[in-house]
Design an enzyme around this catalytic site. Structure first.
Site, PDB file in Angstrom:
ATOM      1  N   HIS A  78      24.817  15.762  10.837  1.00 24.68           N
ATOM      2  CA  HIS A  78      25.513  16.999  11.177  1.00 24.68           C
ATOM      3  C   HIS A  78      26.736  16.638  12.031  1.00 24.68           C
ATOM      4  O   HIS A  78      26.617  15.932  13.042  1.00 24.68           O
ATOM      5  CB  HIS A  78      24.592  17.943  11.935  1.00 24.68           C
ATOM      6  CG  HIS A  78      23.487  18.504  11.096  1.00 24.68           C
ATOM      7  ND1 HIS A  78      23.705  19.438  10.105  1.00 24.68           N
ATOM      8  CD2 HIS A  78      22.150  18.268  11.086  1.00 24.68           C
ATOM      9  CE1 HIS A  78      22.555  19.749   9.532  1.00 24.68           C
ATOM     10  NE2 HIS A  78      21.594  19.053  10.103  1.00 24.68           N
ATOM     11  N   PHE A 267       9.002  24.743  15.677  1.00 22.80           N
ATOM     12  CA  PHE A 267       9.587  25.429  16.824  1.00 22.80           C
ATOM     13  C   PHE A 267       9.676  26.922  16.520  1.00 22.80           C
ATOM     14  O   PHE A 267      10.488  27.356  15.706  1.00 22.80           O
ATOM     15  CB  PHE A 267      10.972  24.852  17.136  1.00 22.80           C
ATOM     16  CG  PHE A 267      11.007  23.359  16.990  1.00 22.80           C
ATOM     17  CD1 PHE A 267      10.142  22.554  17.708  1.00 22.80           C
ATOM     18  CD2 PHE A 267      11.866  22.758  16.078  1.00 22.80           C
ATOM     19  CE1 PHE A 267      10.143  21.174  17.542  1.00 22.80           C
ATOM     20  CE2 PHE A 267      11.878  21.383  15.912  1.00 22.80           C
ATOM     21  CZ  PHE A 267      11.012  20.597  16.644  1.00 22.80           C
ATOM     22  N   ASP A 269      10.752  30.249  16.280  1.00 22.75           N
ATOM     23  CA  ASP A 269      11.976  31.002  16.544  1.00 22.75           C
ATOM     24  C   ASP A 269      12.040  32.197  15.594  1.00 22.75           C
ATOM     25  O   ASP A 269      11.010  32.721  15.185  1.00 22.75           O
ATOM     26  CB  ASP A 269      13.204  30.105  16.389  1.00 22.75           C
ATOM     27  CG  ASP A 269      13.349  29.551  14.971  1.00 22.75           C
ATOM     28  OD1 ASP A 269      12.485  29.833  14.103  1.00 22.75           O
ATOM     29  OD2 ASP A 269      14.347  28.842  14.714  1.00 22.75           O
ATOM     30  N   ASP A 338      10.295  21.600   9.959  1.00 25.62           N
ATOM     31  CA  ASP A 338      11.080  22.611  10.677  1.00 25.62           C
ATOM     32  C   ASP A 338      12.571  22.382  10.485  1.00 25.62           C
ATOM     33  O   ASP A 338      13.319  23.309  10.149  1.00 25.62           O
ATOM     34  CB  ASP A 338      10.733  22.583  12.158  1.00 25.62           C
ATOM     35  CG  ASP A 338      11.474  23.639  12.955  1.00 25.62           C
ATOM     36  OD1 ASP A 338      12.702  23.475  13.169  1.00 25.62           O
ATOM     37  OD2 ASP A 338      10.858  24.621  13.381  1.00 25.62           O
ATOM     38  N   ASP A 343      17.676  24.113   8.170  1.00 27.25           N
ATOM     39  CA  ASP A 343      18.905  23.792   7.426  1.00 27.25           C
ATOM     40  C   ASP A 343      18.974  24.588   6.126  1.00 27.25           C
ATOM     41  O   ASP A 343      20.046  25.085   5.739  1.00 27.25           O
ATOM     42  CB  ASP A 343      18.959  22.294   7.121  1.00 27.25           C
ATOM     43  CG  ASP A 343      19.263  21.447   8.357  1.00 27.25           C
ATOM     44  OD1 ASP A 343      19.682  22.021   9.386  1.00 27.25           O
ATOM     45  OD2 ASP A 343      19.063  20.218   8.294  1.00 27.25           O
TER      46      ASP A 343
END
Length: 366
Positions: A78, A267, A269, A338, A343
């Site tokens: 990235h 994670f 979210d 994850d 992505d």
């Protein structure tokens, strides 16, 4: 207690003074996140897992990861992620994950959402945070130095507001909360870890779970918990992602060397539940489905939100287990799944092919 019986409290104090852990010497550290996710899943009434959808998703995810040669090395590909492998990058990642929460906007027009202009490009969401850090450093505002986070000796609130200035009329969400996190981290690192993130990491002794536990026990702004069915449950999204980002950036070496990455979960979210729902892994009750599709806010810590987060963690664990069952030699963990799902969801957002909106919760936890 008789004269012949040992004083256990005194013995424990003696063990600590000599650096001896006593009966806990072989105890395996645990974050409690996965265990609590299973509990949430077992008691959820508004979020359910589709077994067939989860197995199908595991097959699809693994196939796409192989086609894209997806691994922890993808993290550094990235363009905005730091490339150097030194203390400055550790500090960069710590600040990045300290503030890695709540970027969603109520603006339907993407061009009006909070954005950061950097090197001729405009960034939104998570990447706006990373871009803002890079931009500040290029402006000689050394915000990744822990001493700059302390209120009395570091940068003023005005400087931090300048750092996170927007290219649009919409400001970054929860800016005051972000500044409070910065102040808290600066103060506690100075008082307990010699103002050094490396010192904090070294105390974990290459244990991912221990580092998570250190973060959440010393810094309240990382202590991501809730109450579900009268029981405390742990998520620790940003603490876990700090460990994961170190592991990915340093490719499992140096500051990213951890012997128990399997202890780190997905994670929790708002993007991964969105992706899992679109893959047919998660199903919502009609009332929750309506709340999400109507773009109505869901309160942080409420039952719906806890179920969304907990069931997503457990779902990714089942996907990981299914991949491992089908491909015993696969080097796969929840972190890679994850990263890949996140992505993929961002790609769908850019393409305008999202089939389900993400749930909307204003929270400093994610």
């Amino acid at each position: 207690m008789s004269d012949s019986e040992p004083d256990e409290e005194l013995l424990e104090l003696l063990r600590k003074s000599l650096g001896i852990n006593g009966g806990n010497a072989n105890k395996v550290p645990d974050t409690k996140v996965l265990k609590d996710a299973e509990y949430i899943y077992n008691h959820s009434i508004d979020v359910a897992l589709d077994t067939h959808g989860t197995k199908a998703a595991a097959s699809t995810i693994w196939q796409l990861m192989q086609e894209k040669e997806y691994s922890f090395k993808t993290w550094s590909e990235h363009s905005l992620h730091p490339k150097s492998k030194d203390e400055s990058t550790v500090n960069f990642i710590f600040l990045m994950d300290l503030l890695n929460f709540c970027f969603w906007s109520e603006q339907s027009d993407h061009t009006q959402r909070f954005a950061v202009e950097y090197q001729g490009c405009r960034y939104t969401g998570y990447w706006s945070l990373v871009a803002a850090i890079h931009r500040a450093l290029e402006e000689a505002i050394l915000i990744t130095t822990p001493s700059s986070w302390v209120e009395d000796t570091g940068y003023s609130d005005e400087v931090w507001r300048h750092v996170f200035r927007s290219a649009t009329a919409e400001p970054i969400p929860l800016l005051d909360e972000r500044i409070r996190c910065i102040r808290e981290a600066g103060r506690i690192l100075a008082a307990e870890f010699e103002a050094s993130v490396l010192k904090l990491i070294s105390e974990a002794n290459h244990s991912a779970a221990t580092l998570v536990n250190l973060l959440v026990s010393h810094l309240p702004c990382f202590n991501d918990t809730a109450i579900f069915e009268s029981r405390p449950v742990h998520f620790h999204k940003r603490a876990q992602i700090f460990v994961a980002d170190l592991w990915a950036c340093f490719e499992g070496q140096s500051f990213g060397s951890f012997h128990d990455m399997d202890k780190i979960t997905m994670f929790a979210d708002y993007r991964i539940p969105q992706m899992l729902h679109s893959l047919g892994c998660l199903r919502y009750s009609p009332s929750l489905e309506n709340q999400v599709r109507s773009l109505k806010e869901i309160e942080s810590g409420c039952s719906w939100e806890v179920q969304l987060r907990g069931c997503s963690i457990w779902c990714v664990e089942l996907i990981r287990g299914e991949i491992a069952r089908r491909h015993p030699k696969a080097e796969i963990n929840a972190v890679l799944i994850d990263f890949f799902l996140y992505d993929s969801m961002k790609e769908k957002e850019l393409e305008g092919t999202e089939t389900t909106p993400h749930h909307r919760t204003r929270s400093m936890w994610y």
